[in-house]
Write a protein that holds these residues in place. Structure first.
Motif, PDB file in Angstrom:
ATOM      1  N   LYS A 223      -4.016  -6.159   3.456  1.00 30.32           N
ATOM      2  CA  LYS A 223      -5.411  -5.755   3.609  1.00 30.32           C
ATOM      3  C   LYS A 223      -6.062  -5.307   2.437  1.00 30.32           C
ATOM      4  O   LYS A 223      -6.943  -5.626   1.980  1.00 30.32           O
ATOM      5  CB  LYS A 223      -5.659  -4.915   4.969  1.00 30.32           C
ATOM      6  CG  LYS A 223      -5.684  -5.567   6.087  1.00 30.32           C
ATOM      7  CD  LYS A 223      -5.635  -4.530   7.436  1.00 30.32           C
ATOM      8  CE  LYS A 223      -5.448  -5.393   8.650  1.00 30.32           C
ATOM      9  NZ  LYS A 223      -5.732  -4.676   9.816  1.00 30.32           N
ATOM     10  N   ASP A 224      -5.286  -4.343   1.858  1.00 31.11           N
ATOM     11  CA  ASP A 224      -5.856  -3.511   0.398  1.00 31.11           C
ATOM     12  C   ASP A 224      -5.809  -4.471  -0.733  1.00 31.11           C
ATOM     13  O   ASP A 224      -6.706  -4.445  -1.450  1.00 31.11           O
ATOM     14  CB  ASP A 224      -5.013  -2.339   0.394  1.00 31.11           C
ATOM     15  CG  ASP A 224      -5.099  -1.202   1.440  1.00 31.11           C
ATOM     16  OD1 ASP A 224      -6.077  -0.962   1.879  1.00 31.11           O
ATOM     17  OD2 ASP A 224      -3.832  -0.395   1.450  1.00 31.11           O
TER      18      ASP A 224
ATOM     19  N   GLN B 299      -1.071  -3.358   6.351  1.00 31.12           N
ATOM     20  CA  GLN B 299      -2.086  -2.672   5.505  1.00 31.12           C
ATOM     21  C   GLN B 299      -2.163  -2.861   4.036  1.00 31.12           C
ATOM     22  O   GLN B 299      -3.262  -3.143   3.451  1.00 31.12           O
ATOM     23  CB  GLN B 299      -1.878  -0.974   5.901  1.00 31.12           C
ATOM     24  CG  GLN B 299      -3.147  -0.457   5.176  1.00 31.12           C
ATOM     25  CD  GLN B 299      -4.505  -0.480   5.675  1.00 31.12           C
ATOM     26  OE1 GLN B 299      -4.802  -0.616   6.817  1.00 31.12           O
ATOM     27  NE2 GLN B 299      -5.559  -1.128   4.760  1.00 31.12           N
TER      28      GLN B 299
ATOM     29  N   THR C 126       1.192   2.520   3.934  1.00 29.78           N
ATOM     30  CA  THR C 126       1.469   2.824   5.116  1.00 29.78           C
ATOM     31  C   THR C 126       2.468   1.703   5.968  1.00 29.78           C
ATOM     32  O   THR C 126       2.912   1.932   6.845  1.00 29.78           O
ATOM     33  CB  THR C 126       0.005   3.285   5.980  1.00 29.78           C
ATOM     34  OG1 THR C 126      -0.594   2.184   6.012  1.00 29.78           O
ATOM     35  CG2 THR C 126      -0.274   4.450   5.363  1.00 29.78           C
ATOM     36  N   SER C 127       2.063   0.265   5.695  1.00 30.61           N
ATOM     37  CA  SER C 127       2.756  -0.597   6.014  1.00 30.61           C
ATOM     38  C   SER C 127       2.511  -1.761   5.422  1.00 30.61           C
ATOM     39  O   SER C 127       1.529  -1.869   4.630  1.00 30.61           O
ATOM     40  CB  SER C 127       2.179  -0.782   7.795  1.00 30.61           C
ATOM     41  OG  SER C 127       0.943  -1.302   7.604  1.00 30.61           O
TER      42      SER C 127
END
Length: 215
Positions: free
Chosen positions: A208-209, A205, A201-202
């Motif tokens: 973070k994943d 993100q 999605t970005s």
């Protein structure tokens, strides 16, 4: 959990910026047809275009034929206007160029991961024509450890075999790969093949994943 050794990226809307959808407006202007003719037609023929079994010029001829387009009676068929072959070339060019905006931050991030010892790969539904025109201009295409493009293996996501090709190309186990793609069905198929897969999605993100898996 297996140690992560590789990060695998989709191209469209991941390595590239979002598609420039104003291309469909320009296609409409060139032909006098609705932009929806090209949006819907591209979706209808995209799989075989990406698989490498349908040339781009033929795809756009099909789209025009499906819409009942008659070049000899259109304004574009005037003495000074383009021939049908020239028109389909222009339509294809609009299509391909719409994907050429490359994300600098994503490129920098991926190269940074590679510098830190992780293999970087690309797994993309990609037609021959895009590679012929732009492969040498995309930095990550030249830098990655492995690239699996649909047209070169005659497979498309979400077919299971294309993920297996990517795993083989990277030379690691599926469980050692993190895959990012912007389409959920492609993520689901990757997970079925044991890859660690996340919906893109970005870039924020994605970081973070990925972070907990690299810790």
């Amino acid at each position: 959990m297996n140690k992560i050794k590789a990060v695998l990226l989709d191209f469209g809307n991941v390595i590239s910026e979002q598609q420039d959808t104003t291309c469909f407006d320009r296609m409409a202007s060139l032909t006098g047809l609705s932009r929806d003719v090209f949006v819907d037609g591209f979706r209808r023929y995209r799989s075989e275009f990406d698989r490498g079994t349908l040339p781009g010029l033929e795809m756009y001829r099909n789209i025009l034929n499906d819409a009942g387009y008659r070049h000899e009676t259109s304004a574009q068929a005037s003495e000074k206007g383009p021939s049908l072959d020239e028109l389909t070339e222009r339509l294809l060019d609009e299509d391909l160029t719409a994907w050429t905006r490359i994300s600098g931050p994503v490129t920098e991030w991926a190269l940074g991961l590679q510098k830190n010892g992780y293999k970087i790969g690309i797994l993309s539904n990609m037609p021959f024509e895009f590679l012929e025109r732009f492969e040498s201009r995309v930095p990550l295409f030249l830098a990655v450890d492995a690239a699996v493009f649909s047209c070169r293996v005659n497979l498309v996501k979400p077919e299971p075999e294309i993920y297996r090709e990517a795993v083989k190309a990277l030379g690691v186990q599926a469980e050692e790969i993190v895959f990012f793609d912007d389409i959920q069905i492609n993520i689901d198929a990757a997970r079925a093949e044991k890859l660690n897969a996340f919906l893109w999605t970005s870039l924020a993100q994605a970081k973070k994943d990925l972070e907990p898996l690299l810790a």
